[in-house]
Design an enzyme around this catalytic site. Structure first.
Site, PDB file in Angstrom:
ATOM      1  CB  ALA A 128      11.872 -71.825  85.264  1.00  0.00           C
ATOM      2  CG  PHE A 162       5.021 -68.706  86.102  1.00  0.00           C
ATOM      3  CD1 PHE A 162       4.394 -69.684  86.865  1.00  0.00           C
ATOM      4  CD2 PHE A 162       5.683 -67.679  86.760  1.00  0.00           C
ATOM      5  CE1 PHE A 162       4.437 -69.634  88.250  1.00  0.00           C
ATOM      6  CE2 PHE A 162       5.731 -67.634  88.144  1.00  0.00           C
ATOM      7  CZ  PHE A 162       5.114 -68.609  88.889  1.00  0.00           C
ATOM      8  CG  ASP A 163       0.899 -67.160  88.250  1.00  0.00           C
ATOM      9  OD1 ASP A 163       0.982 -68.169  87.516  1.00  0.00           O
ATOM     10  OD2 ASP A 163       0.297 -67.166  89.329  1.00  0.00           O
ATOM     11  CG  HIS A 205      -2.340 -66.158  95.913  1.00  0.00           C
ATOM     12  ND1 HIS A 205      -2.424 -65.269  94.879  1.00  0.00           N
ATOM     13  CD2 HIS A 205      -1.080 -66.655  95.881  1.00  0.00           C
ATOM     14  CE1 HIS A 205      -1.257 -65.232  94.241  1.00  0.00           C
ATOM     15  NE2 HIS A 205      -0.432 -66.063  94.830  1.00  0.00           N
ATOM     16  CG  ASP A 215       9.465 -69.269  81.617  1.00  0.00           C
ATOM     17  OD1 ASP A 215      10.483 -69.599  82.256  1.00  0.00           O
ATOM     18  OD2 ASP A 215       8.423 -68.870  82.166  1.00  0.00           O
ATOM     19  CE  LYS A 242      10.896 -71.380  89.611  1.00  0.00           C
ATOM     20  NZ  LYS A 242      10.867 -69.903  89.656  1.00  0.00           N
ATOM     21  CE1 TYR A 259      28.168 -51.138  90.441  1.00  0.00           C
ATOM     22  CE2 TYR A 259      28.842 -51.118  88.133  1.00  0.00           C
ATOM     23  CZ  TYR A 259      27.902 -50.830  89.114  1.00  0.00           C
ATOM     24  OH  TYR A 259      26.718 -50.251  88.768  1.00  0.00           O
TER      25      TYR A 259
HETATM   26  N1  F0G Z   1       8.702 -68.896  84.845  1.00  0.00           N
HETATM   27  C1  F0G Z   1       8.270 -70.027  85.446  1.00  0.00           C
HETATM   28  C2  F0G Z   1       7.855 -71.185  84.610  1.00  0.00           C
HETATM   29  C3  F0G Z   1       8.207 -70.100  86.848  1.00  0.00           C
HETATM   30  O1  F0G Z   1       7.762 -71.215  87.425  1.00  0.00           O
HETATM   31  C4  F0G Z   1       8.619 -68.980  87.611  1.00  0.00           C
HETATM   32  C5  F0G Z   1       8.551 -69.002  89.079  1.00  0.00           C
HETATM   33  C6  F0G Z   1       9.078 -67.827  86.939  1.00  0.00           C
HETATM   34  C7  F0G Z   1       9.098 -67.838  85.546  1.00  0.00           C
HETATM   35  C8  F0G Z   1       9.512 -66.605  87.667  1.00  0.00           C
HETATM   36  O2  F0G Z   1      10.770 -66.787  88.225  1.00  0.00           O
HETATM   37  O3  F0G Z   1      10.381 -66.612  90.694  1.00  0.00           O
HETATM   38  O4  F0G Z   1      12.667 -66.431  89.693  1.00  0.00           O
HETATM   39  O5  F0G Z   1      11.026 -64.620  89.401  1.00  0.00           O
HETATM   40  N2  F0G Z   1       7.929 -69.895  89.736  1.00  0.00           N
HETATM   41  C9  F0G Z   1       7.887 -70.051  91.188  1.00  0.00           C
HETATM   42  C10 F0G Z   1       6.955 -71.169  91.567  1.00  0.00           C
HETATM   43  C11 F0G Z   1       7.629 -68.808  91.947  1.00  0.00           C
HETATM   44  O6  F0G Z   1       6.700 -71.345  92.788  1.00  0.00           O
HETATM   45  O7  F0G Z   1       6.489 -71.905  90.696  1.00  0.00           O
HETATM   46  P1  F0G Z   1      11.223 -66.078  89.590  1.00  0.00           P
END
Ligand code: F0G
Length: 458
Positions: free
Chosen positions: A217, A124-125, A450, A215, A258, A72
């Site tokens: 990723a 990103f969304d 979606h 960010d 990623k 832990y």
């Molecule tokens: N930032 C970027 C640029 C991303 O593409 C994603 C996720 C996230 C943050 C969030 O990360 O999914 O680990 O919580 N992108 C995926 C996609 C879902 O299909 O492009 P996460």
């Protein structure tokens, strides 16, 4: 003759795919209410829904899984990951989280307040979601070239410095907790940010005393594009370039699904001790104790190895060249795709592909349906359905660009799979003029529709 690229690995384990018939797929799609998110994975032959958490781990990563330490507190696997993150990013402090949006949730809980403004390059969304959830605003400062598919620009993820400076000038410093730079920029089509632009953004942020976070990723893919496209970086290693990028900022959030080459995981890394301490409290509240933060010990071990593998040139070359291979095959067939090709995905331009379908009948969605029926290939619509309705008028919002994204999982498919996708699309392209009708909505959620929308063929 120059030797071509080839994957710097061989295949040890394979997973069987079922090759369904068009008749089966037509029925399955109907049963799924014409929503690809409702399909069972066995009903998909080639899955290009996302490159997130869908890659293949190496034998070294699997070996590391066996020696994962599930304590832990004070896990050995945590220490291993912490050391690797320090070496690759250079940041002093590190907090594991269960995925990228969790890292955003924890960091933004410490930094973002109601009424704040967070500028960046096409957030990103989930990043935007976590900003807006706190009643703050995300301001997009991406260069205009990013939104024109007919223009070539080597770094379409770049920030327009005038747009950014305008945000800094027009708002009090206290209202801007940080700038966020997404590398590569997913929402702009997996497009990279140049080192020159990163440096300029960093300087501007310093001038106005605003912290800069990444960010990250797909940071390794971004570093690969810098090495290939930017003068002065030809002879630098990916790890050197990545370190140089990170040193221009104050910290990062990471979706390790990623460029961490794992199926689940994420983290925050940063330099500011005060922010680290604040984030620690939220990490414990939302994710778990600071030496696991939502991850298994074995997963932290696999991520430590993954970060090193993802920052090797040979791996990145085969990864990004595979995406470009698909893009080039499609372009050669005349299929309209976004150029230059992104690092993780190919974007089909549905407005140019099926202009005969009225836009009110969802062109990109219709194209994604057809691709599944013809080839069993699952992409994702980045168009009108994803854009949701206008919150006030409740009318559909028609974005300028209607895309089907084909994201390519890492180390998962061969170039024969890419050929298969290209030919399926060519066949659809050859009969595109027969496409007259698309789909209508029969049931939808008020927001993020979606994922669950039910559709009907017109
Ligand atoms: N930032 C970027 C640029 C991303 O593409 C994603 C996720 C996230 C943050 C969030 O990360 O999914 O680990 O919580 N992108 C995926 C996609 C879902 O299909 O492009 P996460």
């Amino acid at each position: 003759m120059k030797l071509p690229y080839a994957e710097p690995y061989k295949i040890k384990v394979v997973e069987k795919l079922y090759r369904s018939t068009q008749k089966e797929r037509t029925q399955w799609l109907k049963d799924a209410n014409y929503n690809l998110f409702n399909l069972k994975s066995e009903q998909v032959f080639i899955d290009c829904l996302t490159d997130s958490g869908t890659g293949a781990m190496s034998d070294q990563q699997w070996a590391e899984m066996m020696i994962g330490d599930e304590s832990y507190a004070g896990s050995r696997s945590f220490e291993k990951l912490k050391k690797t993150v320090k070496r690759i990013t250079g940041y002093k402090y590190f907090l594991p989280t269960h995925q990228g949006r969790a890292a955003e949730n924890v960091l933004f809980s410490a930094l973002v307040k109601e009424g704040d403004i967070v500028p960046g390059n096409s957030h990103f969304d989930t990043t935007k979601g976590h900003i807006e959830f706190r009643k703050a605003h995300a301001v997009d400062c991406t260069i205009d070239e990013a939104f024109d598919t007919s223009i070539y620009h080597p770094f379409k993820g770049n920030v327009d410095l005038n747009k950014l400076e305008k945000v800094f000038k027009e708002n009090p410093k206290e209202k801007i907790p940080f700038t966020i730079l997404t590398i590569t920029c997913n929402s702009a089509g997996g497009q990279p940010v140049s080192m020159e632009n990163t440096k300029a953004v960093s300087e501007l942020c310093k001038k106005y005393h605003i912290p800069l976070y990444f960010d990250s990723a797909r940071f390794a893919e971004n570093a690969y594009f810098i090495k290939k496209r930017e003068k002065g970086y030809e002879n630098k290693s990916i790890k050197e370039i990545a370190l140089e990028i990170f040193q221009l900022g104050d910290g990062m959030t990471m979706s390790a699904k990623k460029d961490g080459l794992v199926n689940m995981g994420g983290f925050i890394a940063l330099n500011d001790e005060k922010v680290y301490k604040e984030a620690t409290v939220f990490n414990i509240m939302f994710e778990g104790f600071i030496t696991y933060g939502g991850m298994n010990g074995r997963d932290m071990g696999a991520l430590a190895i993954g970060l090193d593998e993802a920052t090797e040139f040979d791996y990145l070359e085969s990864r990004i060249e595979q995406v470009a291979y698909l893009g080039q095959r499609l372009a050669d067939f005349g299929v309209p795709v976004q150029q230059p090709f992104g690092g993780h995905a190919i974007f089909l331009d549905a407005n140019k592909f099926v202009p005969t379908i009225p836009k009110e009948e969802f062109r990109a969605w219709s194209l994604a349906m057809e691709l599944y029926i013809v080839g069993g290939i699952r992409g994702v619509e980045i168009g009108t359905i994803l854009a949701d309705r206008d919150p006030e008028t409740r009318e559909n919002r028609f974005p300028e660009l209607e895309f089907v994204r084909l994201a390519i999982p890492r180390r998962t498919y061969t170039n024969h799979h890419m050929d298969y996708i290209a030919v399926a699309l060519k066949n659809i392209f050859n009969t595109r003029e027969e496409a007259r009708h698309g789909y209508r909505i029969i049931d939808e959620a008020p927001i993020m529709r979606h994922f669950t929308v039910k559709m009907e063929k017109i």
